[in-house]
Write a protein that holds these residues in place. Structure first.
Motif, PDB file in Angstrom:
ATOM      1  N   SER A  35       0.597  -1.236  -0.139  1.00  0.00           N
ATOM      2  CA  SER A  35      -0.071   0.104   0.015  1.00  0.00           C
ATOM      3  C   SER A  35       0.878   1.220  -0.088  1.00  0.00           C
ATOM      4  O   SER A  35       1.927   1.346   0.136  1.00  0.00           O
ATOM      5  CB  SER A  35      -0.835  -0.034   1.212  1.00  0.00           C
ATOM      6  OG  SER A  35      -1.759  -1.172   1.239  1.00  0.00           O
ATOM      7  N   PHE A  65       1.134   5.263   1.539  1.00  0.00           N
ATOM      8  CA  PHE A  65       0.540   5.926   2.457  1.00  0.00           C
ATOM      9  C   PHE A  65       1.296   7.570   2.499  1.00  0.00           C
ATOM     10  O   PHE A  65       2.413   7.552   2.060  1.00  0.00           O
ATOM     11  CB  PHE A  65       0.990   5.573   3.902  1.00  0.00           C
ATOM     12  CG  PHE A  65       0.557   4.153   4.169  1.00  0.00           C
ATOM     13  CD1 PHE A  65      -0.670   4.114   4.993  1.00  0.00           C
ATOM     14  CD2 PHE A  65       1.351   3.176   3.901  1.00  0.00           C
ATOM     15  CE1 PHE A  65      -1.176   2.755   5.295  1.00  0.00           C
ATOM     16  CE2 PHE A  65       0.843   1.813   4.064  1.00  0.00           C
ATOM     17  CZ  PHE A  65      -0.593   1.779   4.797  1.00  0.00           C
ATOM     18  N   GLY A  72       5.776   5.347  10.244  1.00  0.00           N
ATOM     19  CA  GLY A  72       6.128   5.405   8.729  1.00  0.00           C
ATOM     20  C   GLY A  72       7.232   4.510   8.596  1.00  0.00           C
ATOM     21  O   GLY A  72       7.350   3.853   7.768  1.00  0.00           O
ATOM     22  N   GLU A  84       8.067   1.675  10.372  1.00  0.00           N
ATOM     23  CA  GLU A  84       7.796   0.430  10.445  1.00  0.00           C
ATOM     24  C   GLU A  84       6.921  -0.053   9.134  1.00  0.00           C
ATOM     25  O   GLU A  84       7.132  -0.977   8.562  1.00  0.00           O
ATOM     26  CB  GLU A  84       6.951   0.394  11.662  1.00  0.00           C
ATOM     27  CG  GLU A  84       6.516  -1.062  11.941  1.00  0.00           C
ATOM     28  CD  GLU A  84       7.452  -1.890  12.143  1.00  0.00           C
ATOM     29  OE1 GLU A  84       7.640  -3.139  11.749  1.00  0.00           O
ATOM     30  OE2 GLU A  84       8.450  -1.544  12.938  1.00  0.00           O
ATOM     31  N   LEU A  85       6.144   0.998   8.678  1.00  0.00           N
ATOM     32  CA  LEU A  85       5.267   0.917   7.411  1.00  0.00           C
ATOM     33  C   LEU A  85       6.455   0.508   6.166  1.00  0.00           C
ATOM     34  O   LEU A  85       6.223  -0.687   5.252  1.00  0.00           O
ATOM     35  CB  LEU A  85       4.565   1.988   6.969  1.00  0.00           C
ATOM     36  CG  LEU A  85       3.179   1.911   7.752  1.00  0.00           C
ATOM     37  CD1 LEU A  85       2.668   3.227   7.558  1.00  0.00           C
ATOM     38  CD2 LEU A  85       2.389   0.657   7.440  1.00  0.00           C
ATOM     39  N   GLN A 135       7.900  -2.803   6.205  1.00  0.00           N
ATOM     40  CA  GLN A 135       7.214  -4.022   5.537  1.00  0.00           C
ATOM     41  C   GLN A 135       6.860  -3.832   4.153  1.00  0.00           C
ATOM     42  O   GLN A 135       5.964  -4.603   3.667  1.00  0.00           O
ATOM     43  CB  GLN A 135       5.641  -3.794   6.130  1.00  0.00           C
ATOM     44  CG  GLN A 135       5.569  -4.079   7.768  1.00  0.00           C
ATOM     45  CD  GLN A 135       6.412  -5.179   8.519  1.00  0.00           C
ATOM     46  OE1 GLN A 135       5.833  -6.288   7.975  1.00  0.00           O
ATOM     47  NE2 GLN A 135       6.992  -5.274   9.463  1.00  0.00           N
ATOM     48  N   HIS A 193       5.900  -1.108   2.221  1.00  0.00           N
ATOM     49  CA  HIS A 193       4.826  -0.101   1.678  1.00  0.00           C
ATOM     50  C   HIS A 193       5.796   1.096   1.282  1.00  0.00           C
ATOM     51  O   HIS A 193       6.681   1.384   1.730  1.00  0.00           O
ATOM     52  CB  HIS A 193       3.970   0.049   2.980  1.00  0.00           C
ATOM     53  CG  HIS A 193       3.191  -0.903   3.354  1.00  0.00           C
ATOM     54  ND1 HIS A 193       2.221  -1.745   2.555  1.00  0.00           N
ATOM     55  CD2 HIS A 193       2.954  -1.865   4.762  1.00  0.00           C
ATOM     56  CE1 HIS A 193       1.498  -2.518   3.448  1.00  0.00           C
ATOM     57  NE2 HIS A 193       2.375  -2.691   4.648  1.00  0.00           N
ATOM     58  N   VAL A 219       5.778   5.057   1.779  1.00  0.00           N
ATOM     59  CA  VAL A 219       5.611   6.118   2.421  1.00  0.00           C
ATOM     60  C   VAL A 219       6.176   7.484   2.253  1.00  0.00           C
ATOM     61  O   VAL A 219       7.376   7.547   1.644  1.00  0.00           O
ATOM     62  CB  VAL A 219       5.900   5.815   4.004  1.00  0.00           C
ATOM     63  CG1 VAL A 219       5.721   6.852   4.990  1.00  0.00           C
ATOM     64  CG2 VAL A 219       5.262   4.563   4.453  1.00  0.00           C
ATOM     65  N   ARG A 256       4.770  -0.783  15.988  1.00  0.00           N
ATOM     66  CA  ARG A 256       4.435  -1.821  15.116  1.00  0.00           C
ATOM     67  C   ARG A 256       2.932  -2.007  15.006  1.00  0.00           C
ATOM     68  O   ARG A 256       2.147  -2.346  13.944  1.00  0.00           O
ATOM     69  CB  ARG A 256       4.942  -3.115  15.573  1.00  0.00           C
ATOM     70  CG  ARG A 256       4.715  -4.429  14.748  1.00  0.00           C
ATOM     71  CD  ARG A 256       5.709  -5.417  15.370  1.00  0.00           C
ATOM     72  NE  ARG A 256       7.096  -5.282  14.956  1.00  0.00           N
ATOM     73  CZ  ARG A 256       7.805  -6.193  15.507  1.00  0.00           C
ATOM     74  NH1 ARG A 256       7.736  -7.214  15.886  1.00  0.00           N
ATOM     75  NH2 ARG A 256       9.293  -6.003  15.271  1.00  0.00           N
ATOM     76  N   ALA A 276       1.365   0.786  12.980  1.00  0.00           N
ATOM     77  CA  ALA A 276       1.683   0.207  11.394  1.00  0.00           C
ATOM     78  C   ALA A 276       0.519  -0.735  10.792  1.00  0.00           C
ATOM     79  O   ALA A 276      -0.039  -0.709   9.776  1.00  0.00           O
ATOM     80  CB  ALA A 276       2.962  -0.060  11.139  1.00  0.00           C
ATOM     81  N   GLN A 277       0.223  -1.939  11.721  1.00  0.00           N
ATOM     82  CA  GLN A 277      -0.733  -2.846  11.479  1.00  0.00           C
ATOM     83  C   GLN A 277      -2.044  -2.287  11.405  1.00  0.00           C
ATOM     84  O   GLN A 277      -2.855  -2.699  10.458  1.00  0.00           O
ATOM     85  CB  GLN A 277      -0.639  -4.057  12.343  1.00  0.00           C
ATOM     86  CG  GLN A 277       0.736  -4.614  12.511  1.00  0.00           C
ATOM     87  CD  GLN A 277       0.675  -5.663  13.808  1.00  0.00           C
ATOM     88  OE1 GLN A 277      -0.003  -5.447  14.713  1.00  0.00           O
ATOM     89  NE2 GLN A 277       1.486  -6.558  13.688  1.00  0.00           N
ATOM     90  N   GLU A 282      -2.104  -0.370   7.952  1.00  0.00           N
ATOM     91  CA  GLU A 282      -2.308  -1.438   6.825  1.00  0.00           C
ATOM     92  C   GLU A 282      -3.488  -1.978   6.641  1.00  0.00           C
ATOM     93  O   GLU A 282      -4.241  -2.171   5.780  1.00  0.00           O
ATOM     94  CB  GLU A 282      -1.514  -2.843   7.262  1.00  0.00           C
ATOM     95  CG  GLU A 282       0.237  -2.500   7.049  1.00  0.00           C
ATOM     96  CD  GLU A 282       0.869  -3.572   7.463  1.00  0.00           C
ATOM     97  OE1 GLU A 282       1.932  -3.782   6.756  1.00  0.00           O
ATOM     98  OE2 GLU A 282       0.557  -4.369   8.397  1.00  0.00           O
TER      99      GLU A 282
END
Length: 369
Positions: A2, A4, A22, A24-25, A28, A30, A32, A354, A357-358, A361
């Motif tokens: 995704s 963000f 951000g 943490e995203l 994963q 993503h 940002v 974390r 971020a979840q 998501e």
């Protein structure tokens, strides 16, 4: 994966939770990017996120001390800034994100996202009890409400209100509607402080220039002068260290990362800003809190810390003798350190960044469904 788009502002302690989530995203996988005031560029870019400066934002000068009425006017101007709202919507149209993540103080931007029908989240970087309580009733929010961008008005279409605070400490950690979700405090603290044999105290007030703050900091320095402790003071951009007279047992710096100092401290003296307070507690450090601004979250945070047994709160008008007595009480009374240690263990275990971020998501997936 995704995409963000975060919208933030240069207001000090509001920034770290957004950056940690951000980061943490991005871990994963993503994408940002951040929009913010131009002065925030280097801070944000060090995380690896893309940065887009606001082009139409009104000037924001958080390090300039001003009278109370002018301070209120400045905050209202920034929080409801139509230029920030226009820039954010323009960027969202240019490169549509899966989810907008907007600082809860940017009422104008939140309102614009709502009117545009975009998928957005309000990111709360303090206690929700403050945002939905005293903040909603203060002059800034009352005037914002007259403009149609009151705190509740601008989140009616949000995917969720993400609160980066400890639900056990937040007096309002309850939401029947289910739209307000607590992720826990967003922190990067790995373990408790190792307290030195000879007490060492960190003194750090706000990076924002509140009226009278240099005088309060000088009283703290005078209070520490005759105590059997060493202290490190970080003034930040709001106060020139040359304005202060430091005793021999105190080192004054404009900036030293608290991540370097707190692991070796015995206690922290602060103003009750959420970010610094949670970082201190996450290190298991008891606190002495002197709130600097009556309309912000600082008095509530000071009260919560005191009621939790993890520190004491004093008026900013307290004398040097009162400050010295309170600080020695905190250092000499085992229960304060024990309460702070228990809170710190809980804050670290929550892994708020974390979890935040979840939750983002999940919100992005639901918005795309």
């Amino acid at each position: 994966m995704s995409t963000f788009l975060f919208a933030t502002l240069d207001a000090g302690g509001n920034v770290p939770p957004a950056l940690l989530i951000g980061r943490e995203l991005m871990r994963q996988g993503h994408s940002v990017r951040f929009m913010g005031h131009p002065a925030q560029a280097s801070t944000i870019e060090t995380t690896g996120a893309a940065f887009i400066p606001y082009r139409s934002a009104r000037p924001m000068t958080p390090t300039v001390e001003r009278p109370t009425l002018r301070d209120i006017a400045m905050m209202l101007s920034v929080f409801t800034d139509p230029g920030i709202a226009r820039d954010l919507i323009s960027e969202a149209r240019r490169d549509p994100p899966d989810l907008l993540v907007i600082d809860c103080l940017l009422l104008g931007a939140l309102g614009a996202a709502d009117r545009e029908g975009l998928a957005y989240v309000s990111l709360v970087h303090s206690f929700y009890a403050f945002l939905d309580g005293p903040f909603r009733r203060n002059p800034i929010s009352v005037m914002a409400r007259l403009k149609g961008v009151g705190p509740r008005q601008v989140t009616r279409g949000a995917e969720l209100v993400l609160v980066c605070a400890d639900p056990a400490l937040d007096p309002a950690a309850d939401d029947d509607a289910g739209r307000v979700v607590w992720a826990g405090a967003a922190l990067d603290v790995a373990g408790p402080a190792v307290r030195p044999e000879h007490p060492h105290v960190l003194v750090s007030l706000s990076t924002t220039a509140f009226a009278g703050q240099p005088a309060v900091l000088q009283r703290i320095l005078d209070a520490v002068a005759d105590l059997p402790v060493d202290a490190t003071v970080t003034t930040g951009p709001a106060i020139d260290p040359d304005r202060l007279t430091a005793p021999p047992n105190v080192a004054v710096h404009r900036y030293v990362p608290h991540t370097e100092l707190m692991p070796h401290c015995s206690a922290v003296v602060g103003h009750g800003g959420h970010a610094t307070t949670m970082r201190a507690l996450a290190h298991g450090l008891p606190m002495l809190i002197l709130p600097m601004h009556p309309m912000l979250d600082q008095p509530m945070i000071g009260k919560v810390v005191q009621e939790a047994g993890a520190g004491l709160t004093l008026s900013r008008k307290s004398s040097g003798a009162q400050i010295a007595d309170a600080l020695m009480t905190i250092l000499a009374t085992e229960s304060y350190g024990a309460a702070a240690a228990a809170i710190g263990e809980r804050l670290r275990a929550a892994e708020g960044a974390r979890r935040g971020a979840q939750l983002l998501e999940d919100a992005a997936r639901q918005a795309a469904a």
